[in-house]
Design an enzyme around this catalytic site. Structure first.
Site, PDB file in Angstrom:
ATOM      1  N   HIS A 199      -3.840  -4.534  -5.983  1.00 30.01           N
ATOM      2  CA  HIS A 199      -5.298  -4.510  -6.183  1.00 30.01           C
ATOM      3  C   HIS A 199      -5.804  -3.112  -6.509  1.00 30.01           C
ATOM      4  CE1 HIS A 199      -6.379  -2.876  -2.120  1.00 30.01           C
ATOM      5  NE2 HIS A 199      -5.345  -3.569  -1.695  1.00 30.01           N
ATOM      6  N   ASP A 255      -9.100  -1.999  -6.079  1.00 34.11           N
ATOM      7  CA  ASP A 255     -10.199  -1.444  -5.283  1.00 34.11           C
ATOM      8  C   ASP A 255      -9.690  -0.729  -4.046  1.00 34.11           C
ATOM      9  OD1 ASP A 255      -9.414  -4.003  -4.212  1.00 34.11           O
ATOM     10  OD2 ASP A 255     -11.237  -4.013  -2.993  1.00 34.11           O
ATOM     11  N   ASP A 302      -3.603   2.449  -0.575  1.00 32.41           N
ATOM     12  CA  ASP A 302      -3.934   1.026  -0.469  1.00 32.41           C
ATOM     13  C   ASP A 302      -4.986   0.721  -1.540  1.00 32.41           C
ATOM     14  OD1 ASP A 302      -4.477  -1.565   0.349  1.00 32.41           O
ATOM     15  OD2 ASP A 302      -5.574  -0.967   2.153  1.00 32.41           O
ATOM     16  N   GLU A 362      -9.937  -6.884  -3.468  1.00 30.13           N
ATOM     17  CA  GLU A 362      -9.121  -7.373  -2.350  1.00 30.13           C
ATOM     18  C   GLU A 362      -9.698  -6.945  -1.016  1.00 30.13           C
ATOM     19  OE1 GLU A 362      -5.945  -7.175   0.764  1.00 30.13           O
ATOM     20  OE2 GLU A 362      -7.143  -5.551  -0.083  1.00 30.13           O
ATOM     21  N   GLU A 363     -10.243  -5.730  -0.968  1.00 37.49           N
ATOM     22  CA  GLU A 363     -10.701  -5.178   0.305  1.00 37.49           C
ATOM     23  C   GLU A 363     -11.917  -5.908   0.874  1.00 37.49           C
ATOM     24  OE1 GLU A 363      -9.026  -3.285   1.993  1.00 37.49           O
ATOM     25  OE2 GLU A 363      -7.797  -2.019   0.708  1.00 37.49           O
ATOM     26  N   ASP A 373       1.537  -4.577  -1.318  1.00 37.05           N
ATOM     27  CA  ASP A 373       0.320  -4.153  -0.618  1.00 37.05           C
ATOM     28  C   ASP A 373       0.561  -3.942   0.869  1.00 37.05           C
ATOM     29  OD1 ASP A 373      -2.368  -3.495  -0.326  1.00 37.05           O
ATOM     30  OD2 ASP A 373      -3.028  -5.575  -0.165  1.00 37.05           O
ATOM     31  N   HIS A 413      -7.485   3.211   4.897  1.00 38.44           N
ATOM     32  CA  HIS A 413      -8.942   3.068   5.024  1.00 38.44           C
ATOM     33  C   HIS A 413      -9.637   4.264   5.651  1.00 38.44           C
ATOM     34  CE1 HIS A 413      -8.815  -1.650   4.853  1.00 38.44           C
ATOM     35  NE2 HIS A 413      -8.065  -1.076   3.915  1.00 38.44           N
TER      36      HIS A 413
END
Length: 407
Positions: free
Chosen positions: A77, A79, A140, A174-175, A197, A379
């Protein structure tokens, strides 16, 4: 361009998603990155390259073998998490990490320390890509994208490695749990796929939480506090009462492994009306359904106490445990397992305490377990990725392609 060069270029794009917009992609900056990737894939000579209006980018590496081989896919992904800014990411490489504290930002005293993050010590002697302490890194899942693209380049440059048709897919959002919503599985055209991922080296995941979101609204009755006796109903207290009725030991901070939880993620309110938001998670489908029923029971109990309509519940399922879709095709796990072992990676099969695009894709007809991408501490400002982790992930992709063709 090397794997590391590719990754460092990718993290320069700000691609935070935003669940409040209701759009796909949820932010226009994700499309800017998608357009860049499209041009890169074109320059690499891939085929069947498509980028739709929702930011889903697909491409093909054609087979270089005559026999019938299953078409497989690799997915990542674009994002990054809304939890922390991904603007002006300024990574640096700590070469041959010596096990000591890493000062990310001296002026704000942001330190990546093994005393807080002991997993750092598993990577002594390796080369770590870290942040400047002011943003997340974006491993990520830009590590996953870099690994997939680099693996495809490697296969093109080494035609002696025989492989079938390989599809790659990069998706937005995705997030915020919407990465697979508009993913066209039929157009992607694979028998199965793998999301790149996961986190630490060796992670191989085909179990994830069943997931639901709950929004509970409490209606109060506001009366001047000087004359409120036997009249006022303070919705904030109702919300607090509900929160305390759920088991305190079934929160994320008290659970691990296969244990599920209720997670309070938001609260807003005043005397007249308050709202609390929860996410509900459990690997076991029956326990997951019981958790939702418990929410309904508590709402009914409070309405019996305060009057019908005082408390309302909005409950929606988000995704389900992919295990039930993977178990009938366990050979795809066996292939990933064998690929890891053959490149010197010890497989670590474990349940995901979260979700993945692969879960939703599996229920849309594309069995899609999750493989490590190599990053850690996602994150936030303490995110980092060992270069050696990314190299191993790239090798696993190449080996999977080779093993599928050899069977």
């Amino acid at each position: 361009m090397t794997l590391v060069d590719r990754f460092l270029k990718y993290v320069s794009f700000d691609t935070q998603s935003d669940e409040s917009t209701g759009l796909t992609p949820s932010t226009p900056k994700q499309m800017i990155f998608a357009e860049y990737l499209k041009k890169e894939l074109e320059s690499l000579g891939l085929e069947d390259i498509t980028l739709d209006e929702h930011g889903y980018l697909f491409a093909t590496l054609p087979a270089n073998i005559d026999k019938e081989v299953p078409t497989i896919g690799f997915i990542a992904h674009m994002d990054t998490s809304p939890d922390m800014t991904g603007k002006d990411v300024t990574p640096r490489i700590v070469e041959k990490y010596d096990g000591s504290d890493i000062v990310l930002c001296a002026e704000e005293n942001v330190i990546l320390s093994p005393s807080q993050f002991p997993e750092l010590l598993d990577h002594k002697g390796e080369d770590l890509i870290v942040t400047n302490g002011k943003t997340l890194l974006g491993a990520d899942d830009k590590a996953g994208i870099a690994e997939i693209v680099s693996a495809v380049v490697y296969l093109k440059e080494h035609p002696e490695i025989k492989h079938g048709k390989i599809r790659i897919g990069f998706n937005p959002d995705e997030e915020i749990g919407e990465g697979a919503h508009k993913f066209d599985v039929e157009k992607f055209g694979c028998e199965w796929g793998y999301t790149m991922d996961g986190g630490e080296v060796g992670e191989l995941e085909f179990e994830n939480f069943n997931a639901a979101a709950a929004k509970i609204t409490f209606k109060g009755r506001n009366v001047h506090p000087g004359y409120a006796k036997d009249k006022m109903i303070n919705s904030i207290y109702l919300a607090n009462q509900f929160i305390m009725m759920l088991p305190s030991q079934e929160r994320p901070e008290h659970t691990t492994g296969y244990e599920g939880f209720y997670h309070l993620i938001g609260i807003q309110g005043d005397v007249e009306q308050s709202t609390v938001s929860y996410i509900i998670r459990d690997h076991d489908r029956a326990k997951f359904e019981d958790r939702k029923k418990e929410m309904e029971r508590l709402v009914a109990q409070m309405n019996a106490e305060y009057g019908a309509g005082t408390v309302t519940l909005e409950l929606r399922d988000q995704y389900y445990n992919m295990r039930e879709k993977i178990e009938p095709v366990m050979h795809i796990i066996d292939t990933a397992f064998a690929a890891m072992e053959s490149v010197g990676v010890k497989p670590n099969v474990k349940p995901i305490r979260g979700g993945t695009d692969g879960a939703q894709l599996s229920f849309k007809g594309l069995p899609c377990p999750n493989i490590f991408a190599g990053g850690l501490n996602f994150h936030g400002r303490y995110e980092f990725v060992p270069i050696q982790n990314m190299e191993k992930a790239m090798k696993v992709i190449v080996k999977i392609a080779e093993l599928v063709a050899s069977k």
